[in-house]
Every structure is written in structure tokens, then in C-alpha cells.
Design an enzyme around this catalytic site. Structure first.
Site, short mmCIF file in Angstrom:
data_model
loop_
_atom_site.label_atom_id
_atom_site.label_comp_id
_atom_site.label_asym_id
_atom_site.label_seq_id
_atom_site.Cartn_x
_atom_site.Cartn_y
_atom_site.Cartn_z
N SER A 84 48.63 92.58 48.77
CA SER A 84 47.47 91.77 49.14
C SER A 84 47.12 91.86 50.62
CB SER A 84 47.67 90.31 48.70
OG SER A 84 47.84 90.23 47.29
N GLU B 241 54.78 99.10 39.88
CA GLU B 241 54.10 99.25 38.59
C GLU B 241 54.68 100.41 37.79
OE1 GLU B 241 50.11 99.25 40.20
OE2 GLU B 241 50.35 97.14 40.73
N GLY C 107 48.58 92.41 44.19
CA GLY C 107 47.42 92.09 43.37
C GLY C 107 47.29 90.61 43.03
N GLU D 240 57.08 96.33 49.32
CA GLU D 240 56.02 95.68 48.55
C GLU D 240 56.63 94.60 47.66
OE1 GLU D 240 52.32 98.31 48.20
OE2 GLU D 240 53.61 98.79 46.53
N ASN E 242 46.09 102.88 47.92
CA ASN E 242 46.57 103.20 46.57
C ASN E 242 45.51 102.74 45.58
OD1 ASN E 242 47.90 103.41 44.13
ND2 ASN E 242 49.41 101.80 44.56
N TRP E 243 44.75 103.71 45.08
CA TRP E 243 43.61 103.36 44.22
C TRP E 243 44.04 102.96 42.81
CZ3 TRP E 243 39.15 107.45 45.23
CH2 TRP E 243 38.81 107.42 46.58
N LYS E 244 45.26 103.26 42.43
CA LYS E 244 45.78 102.96 41.08
C LYS E 244 44.86 103.59 40.02
CE LYS E 244 47.99 98.93 43.04
NZ LYS E 244 48.51 97.58 42.87
N HIS F 162 56.66 103.02 42.91
CA HIS F 162 55.83 101.81 42.98
C HIS F 162 56.31 100.83 41.91
CE1 HIS F 162 52.40 99.14 42.70
NE2 HIS F 162 52.04 99.57 43.89
N GLY G 244 46.26 98.16 48.00
CA GLY G 244 45.73 98.37 46.66
C GLY G 244 44.28 97.93 46.59
N GLY G 245 44.07 96.72 46.12
CA GLY G 245 42.72 96.21 45.86
C GLY G 245 41.73 96.44 46.99
P1 PGA Z 1 47.40 95.10 46.43
O1 PGA Z 1 48.33 96.30 45.93
O2 PGA Z 1 46.98 95.42 47.84
O3 PGA Z 1 46.26 95.07 45.47
O4 PGA Z 1 48.24 93.86 46.38
C1 PGA Z 1 49.25 96.91 46.79
C2 PGA Z 1 49.99 98.00 46.07
O5 PGA Z 1 50.28 97.85 44.88
O6 PGA Z 1 50.30 99.06 46.65
#
Ligand code: PGA
Length: 249
Positions: free
Chosen positions: A212, A97, A173, A167, A9-11, A95, A233-234
Site C-alpha cells: 500500500s 501472492e 492491497g 512486504e 508490480n502490475w500483477k 511474492h 502494486g495498486g
Molecule cells: P500494493 O501491492 O501496493 O497494492 O499493496 C504491493 C505488492 O504486492 O507488491
């Protein structure tokens, strides 16, 4: 029996030049692990370019969100059909977010899931509790409610095509990861909840862990019986790290 899915997930990252570098890194790196289904989810403007790059490779394309509507006066929205026409097969829905910054409710996530499935996209439906909710021992109540809300009214064949992601919000993050045991306990809870509606769905629906995930913790997480992949994500923004996670499968 269940596919193992590693989704990036590149956001809000990934201009077209950045997309080119990252996907090239994945294709040049050792990312073709037959044990894993690899999905990348760039932002909308980079999807078409990403599709050109991944066509004919082992990498599948996902989007980070979509509208519940097919068309009409919905400024800023993108439909399932639009995503299909640029080669998208998966779509992340609900998600945390989106829930936090865009006030997405379980009802909205449910409407999006129905629209995605009707169009032929595979939804990756996210659930997860906040730290306050976990500390108040409300994790099961929260994720169970999100699951029931998101899946309400789906037909069994649709349910069996869906993907879930657990999640924990406090792990996204933050560098804090749920321990494999903590994650496994919630995954088991979610699978049992699915089984109450449809035992066959509980057997086939992959439940990904997100929060993470890194090359260093992926293997232990993925070794848990009810963890069927990762939503990353990251670490999906560095080809080397994402490849490390894919190869932990
Ligand atoms: P993260 O994000 O790996 O940076 O914690 C995961 C996500 O939001 O899907």
C-alpha cells in the site's frame, strides 16, 4: 551508496493497449528522477511491447516471476533466458501472492533466485509476514527464515547483486501500510541478518518496502535509513500515482 529502486508490480493487469497507455503516461509524466531507478513489471504477454516502449528511456523492465528451469516439459512456464530476450533485467521472486496461491516455498524461491542470477537477471526477492504471524510476534522468525531460505547457497557476488523486498502480507492491497517505524525495524533486522553472512552485502543490497505504498506515504517510508525503495502494486497502475512515488525519492 545503495540505489533507490521504485518498482511497479502490475500483477494481473496490463493488456497491450493498457500497457501502452500506462507507459506513455510515465514517459509523458515527470518520472525521470535521477535519484531513482524506475522499474515496471507488466505481465508476460506485454513485456515485449513494453520493451519497445522503454528502450532508450530511464525505465527498466522487470517480470513478476519465472521458472527455475531453463527449458523442457514445464507447461506454462517462462525461463530466465526468455525474459532476457524481451529486454527484462529484473524479476520479482517469492511474492506473497505466489507463495499463497501457487504454494511457492522458500526452496523454490531459492532455486529461482539461483537461475535468475546465473542468467544475469536481478532478482527482487520478497519476504513478509501475515497478520497472524505479526500478532504472534513471529515477524522476525518468519522473515528471517524466508530470507535464509531464499538466499541459501548463493555466492557472495550473486548475493551482492540481489534486491530484497519486505512486504508485510497484511499491508498488500489492503490500504493498511506499516508505519515507517515498523517497516524500518524489519528492514534493519533483515540488513543485520544479511550482515551475519556477508557484511559487504548488507551495505549494498537494496531492501524495498512494499504494501500500500502511495504518493502520500512514500516520502516518509523512503526517508527511513534502511528503506531503499518501494515495490508498488495498486498505485503503479495509475501513471500519476506512480510518478508521485518516484518523485518522493
Ligand atoms: P500494493 O501491492 O501496493 O497494492 O499493496 C504491493 C505488492 O504486492 O507488491
Amino acid at each position: 551508496m545503495r540505489p533507490v529502486i521504485i518498482a511497479g508490480n502490475w500483477k494481473l493487469n496490463g493488456t497491450i493497449p493498457e500497457t501502452e497507455v500506462l507507459i506513455k503516461g510515465l514517459l509523458d509524466g515527470d518520472s525521470n528522477n535521477e535519484a531513482a531507478t524506475v522499474v515496471v513489471c507488466p505481465p508476460y504477454p506485454s513485456l515485449s511491447y513494453a520493451h519497445q516502449m522503454v528502450t532508450g528511456t530511464h525505465i527498466a523492465l522487470g517480470a513478476q516471476d519465472m521458472s527455475q528451469h531453463d527449458k523442457g516439459a514445464y507447461t506454462g512456464e517462462v525461463s530466465a533466458e526468455m525474459l532476457l530476450t524481451v529486454g527484462v533485467r529484473y524479476v520479482i521472486l517469492g511474492h506473497s501472492e505466489r507463495r499463497q496461491h501457487h504454494a511457492e516455498t522458500d526452496q523454490l524461491v531459492n532455486a529461482k533466485a539461483k537461475a535468475a542470477l546465473a542468467a544475469g537477471l536481478i532478482p527482487i526477492i520478497c519476504v513478509g509476514e501475515t497478520l497472524t504471524e505479526r500478532e504472534a510476534e513471529r515477524t522476525e522468525e518468519v522473515v528471517g527464515g524466508q530470507l535464509d531460505g531464499a538466499l541459501a547457497g548463493l555466492m557472495t557476488d550473486q548475493l551482492r547483486l540481489s534486491v530484497l523486498a519486505y512486504e508485510p502480507v497484511w499491508a498488500i492491497g489492503t490500504g493498511k501500510t506499516a508505519t515507517p517505524e515498523m517497516a524500518q525495524a524489519v528492514h534493519r533486522f533483515l540488513r543485520n541478518r544479511l550482515a551475519q553472512n556477508d557484511p559487504a552485502a548488507a551495505e549494498v543490497v537494496p531492501i524495498l518496502y512494499g504494501g500500500s505504498v502511495k504518493p502520500g506515504n512514500a516520502h516518509e517510508l523512503l526517508s527511513q535509513p534502511d528503506i531503499d525503495g518501494a515495490l508498488v502494486g495498486g498505485a503503479s497502475l495509475k501513471a500519476e500515482d506512480f510518478v508521485g512515488i518516484i518523485n518522493a525519492v
